[in-house]
Design an enzyme around this catalytic site. Structure first.
Site, short mmCIF file in Angstrom:
data_model
loop_
_atom_site.label_atom_id
_atom_site.label_comp_id
_atom_site.label_asym_id
_atom_site.label_seq_id
_atom_site.Cartn_x
_atom_site.Cartn_y
_atom_site.Cartn_z
N ARG A 141 -12.17 -16.38 23.39
CA ARG A 141 -11.23 -16.41 22.27
C ARG A 141 -10.79 -15.00 21.88
NH1 ARG A 141 -13.45 -20.17 18.18
NH2 ARG A 141 -12.23 -21.61 19.42
N TYR A 142 -11.75 -14.13 21.64
CA TYR A 142 -11.45 -12.74 21.32
C TYR A 142 -11.24 -11.96 22.61
CZ TYR A 142 -13.40 -14.08 16.78
OH TYR A 142 -13.66 -14.70 15.59
N ARG A 145 -14.68 -10.50 24.06
CA ARG A 145 -15.92 -11.26 23.92
C ARG A 145 -15.80 -12.62 24.59
NH1 ARG A 145 -15.48 -10.14 17.82
NH2 ARG A 145 -13.64 -9.15 18.70
N CYS A 154 -32.35 -27.55 21.70
CA CYS A 154 -32.78 -26.67 20.61
C CYS A 154 -34.24 -26.98 20.28
CB CYS A 154 -31.94 -26.90 19.35
SG CYS A 154 -30.32 -26.13 19.39
N CYS A 158 -30.60 -28.52 13.63
CA CYS A 158 -30.13 -28.32 12.26
C CYS A 158 -29.13 -29.42 11.91
CB CYS A 158 -29.48 -26.95 12.12
SG CYS A 158 -30.56 -25.57 12.58
N CYS A 161 -25.29 -28.49 12.23
CA CYS A 161 -24.90 -27.79 13.46
C CYS A 161 -23.43 -28.00 13.81
CB CYS A 161 -25.78 -28.27 14.61
SG CYS A 161 -25.38 -27.48 16.19
N ARG A 163 -22.24 -27.51 16.81
CA ARG A 163 -22.12 -27.98 18.20
C ARG A 163 -22.87 -29.28 18.44
NH1 ARG A 163 -23.10 -22.31 20.00
NH2 ARG A 163 -21.07 -21.31 19.77
N ASP A 324 -19.08 -25.03 8.42
CA ASP A 324 -17.95 -25.59 9.14
C ASP A 324 -17.77 -27.08 8.82
OD1 ASP A 324 -17.35 -23.21 10.50
OD2 ASP A 324 -18.86 -23.63 12.04
N ASP A 361 -15.03 -19.45 9.64
CA ASP A 361 -14.67 -19.59 11.05
C ASP A 361 -13.52 -20.60 11.09
OD1 ASP A 361 -14.85 -19.04 13.72
OD2 ASP A 361 -17.01 -19.36 13.82
N LYS A 368 -13.19 -15.81 13.23
CA LYS A 368 -13.84 -15.46 11.98
C LYS A 368 -12.88 -14.66 11.08
CE LYS A 368 -18.22 -15.22 14.44
NZ LYS A 368 -17.56 -15.44 15.76
#
Length: 474
Positions: A141-142, A145, A154, A158, A161, A163, A324, A361, A368
């Site tokens: 995206r950037y 990066r 995981c 969480c 999350c 994702r 998010d 985000d 961001k």
């Protein structure tokens, strides 16, 4: 007393207390061990394999450990097919079982609130990472990066999350896949990529051989300067990093930075502090991402505790993310104004080292976007008016040039722009009161020396006019 002895029992240990209005914070707090695991040996408790094998993975297990109403059990049982559940005994033991709104519980235990969608605006891929994936698993995206999703596993899932779409994948291969190779090839072929984020799931759950594949290949690419490992292992399963082989592998790449994820001061335990310091001693900087979560850390007091506790274990607060709009996480989302309120209470009130950048985000892959209270109040051709954390308004002339604005008799902020005043100070400012006290003490000392036939003149570097108190302006 061993760390294991300190963990037995369920009496919470405060990591924050107030004495005469002054914040008194302790070093990392002691985690607790739920009674069901009280007889587990320290050898097993400190073994990440035992922790993983004994993780809580079903509602059936939860109902024997925490109080639920029949309606709650039915609701969270319906969620089992929607999103994975896994909580290591270590992390589960940080929960106060008597508090249904415990901040550790809210992050890890299924809730019927995940079935609600009050806004109607919850998305499977809110950041549109998949749309910016030139090869499967890699988001570019950037300009400089790239993000690599290396696993769907995981240590603890969480509830907020971003994702979930990836971590809900079942099964998987321990061996290096063709898509893994394609991600490395893409980075190798794009010399503009300087920073690679190795993420997931959690890359520290990868088999050691597969993690070595990513680290060795990325480290060998000359134009890659930084390899960031995005992991919550130091928070949810620090025992994984008691393994010196894993630490040595991470250090061997020489380009590795650790991005971890503490959300609450109670997560900063002796075990967490130990592994963060181990990583630092091995030459890897450790930065932290925090997500702003309603009921978990959406108060200034909690956020100050967290940021100061991170500094005590030498973890640099990096980002404070607005939660998010992912499916099932709407009940965690605060207003943006809450985030700005918290940032207002951090800047100037604690070390700049402890102040993260508050970001949203952006949907549609916008990346961001930093948000902060407004410290730029006004501007003219000659100067700007800036506000500090005290509410002081100051004229700042950034450019070395003659003034072009004709001074005009005026008041308030306008008087700063017109050049007739340089500062407006709020009334009853504590710092100005300290200055006033210093001036009075200095005058008393000067008077004493003069009466005692000593030289009462100012030194050559001190001018009487500098000691005149600044006029406070209403």
């Amino acid at each position: 007393m061993s760390e294991s002895d300190q963990r037995t029992g369920l009496e919470p240990r405060s990591v924050y207390q107030t004495t005469s209005g002054i914040e008194e914070e302790e070093p990392p707090g002691s985690p607790r061990r739920h009674p069901i695991w009280r007889d587990v040996s320290d050898h097993h408790w400190n073994d990440w394999r035992w922790q993983s094998q004994n993780a809580i993975r079903s509602v059936r297990q939860l109902r024997d450990l925490l109080p639920f109403s029949p309606e709650e059990l039915e609701a969270i049982g319906a969620l089992e097919g929607e999103y994975k559940l896994a909580i290591p005994p270590y992390y589960f033991s940080l929960i106060d079982p008597e508090d249904p709104n415990d901040p550790i519980r809210l992050q890890s235990v299924s809730s019927s609130l995940e079935m609600r969608n009050d806004s109607g605006y919850e998305l499977e891929d809110p950041l549109e990472e998949d749309k910016d994936a030139p090869v499967p698993g890699l988001t570019h995206r950037y300009p400089d990066r790239a993000l690599l999703v290396t696993t769907h596993v995981c240590t603890m899932y969480c509830r907020f999350c971003t994702r979930k779409r990836a971590t809900m994948v079942r099964g998987g291969w321990d061996a290096v896949s063709r898509n893994d190779e394609r991600m490395i090839e893409y980075v190798r072929e794009h010399s503009e990529i300087r920073d690679v984020i190795v993420s997931g799931g959690d890359p520290l759950t990868l088999p050691i051989t597969k993690l070595r594949f990513f680290l060795e290949n990325l480290a060998a690419i000359p134009h890659v300067d930084v390899i960031r490992i995005g992991t919550r292992v130091p928070v949810t399963l620090p025992q994984k990093l008691f393994d010196q082989e894993l630490v040595d592998l991470l250090a061997s790449a020489e380009k590795v930075w650790i991005q971890t994820h503490f959300n609450h001061p109670r997560e900063i335990t002796p075990e967490a502090a130990r592994v963060c310091k181990t990583l630092l001693r091995a030459g890897m900087p450790v930065n932290n991402h925090t997500v702003l979560l309603k009921g978990v850390n959406d108060s200034l007091e909690t956020m100050r505790q967290l940021m100061r506790a991170l500094l005590r274990i030498k973890v640099r607060p990096y980002y404070l993310f607005h939660c998010d709009p992912v499916i099932g996480a709407g009940h965690f989302r605060t207003s943006v104004w809450k985030g700005l309120e918290i940032m207002e209470g951090l800047r100037g009130h604690m070390s700049g080292l402890g102040i993260p950048t508050y970001v949203v985000d952006s949907p549609h892959g916008g990346g961001k976007i930093p948000l902060m209270p407004n410290y730029l109040v006004s501007a003219s051709d000659d100067a700007v008016v800036l506000r500090n954390f005290e509410g002081m308004l100051v004229r700042y002339q950034a450019e070395d040039k003659p003034n072009t604005v004709q001074p005009t008799a005026t008041r308030g902020v306008s008087s700063l722009l017109q050049g007739t005043k340089s500062v407006l100070m709020p009334e009853n400012n504590e710092r100005m009161a300290r200055r006033q006290l210093h001036i009075l003490n200095h005058e008393e000392e000067s008077s004493h020396h003069t009466n005692g036939h000593t030289n009462g003149c100012c030194s050559e570097n001190q001018h009487p006019e500098e000691l005149v108190p600044l006029q406070l302006i209403d």
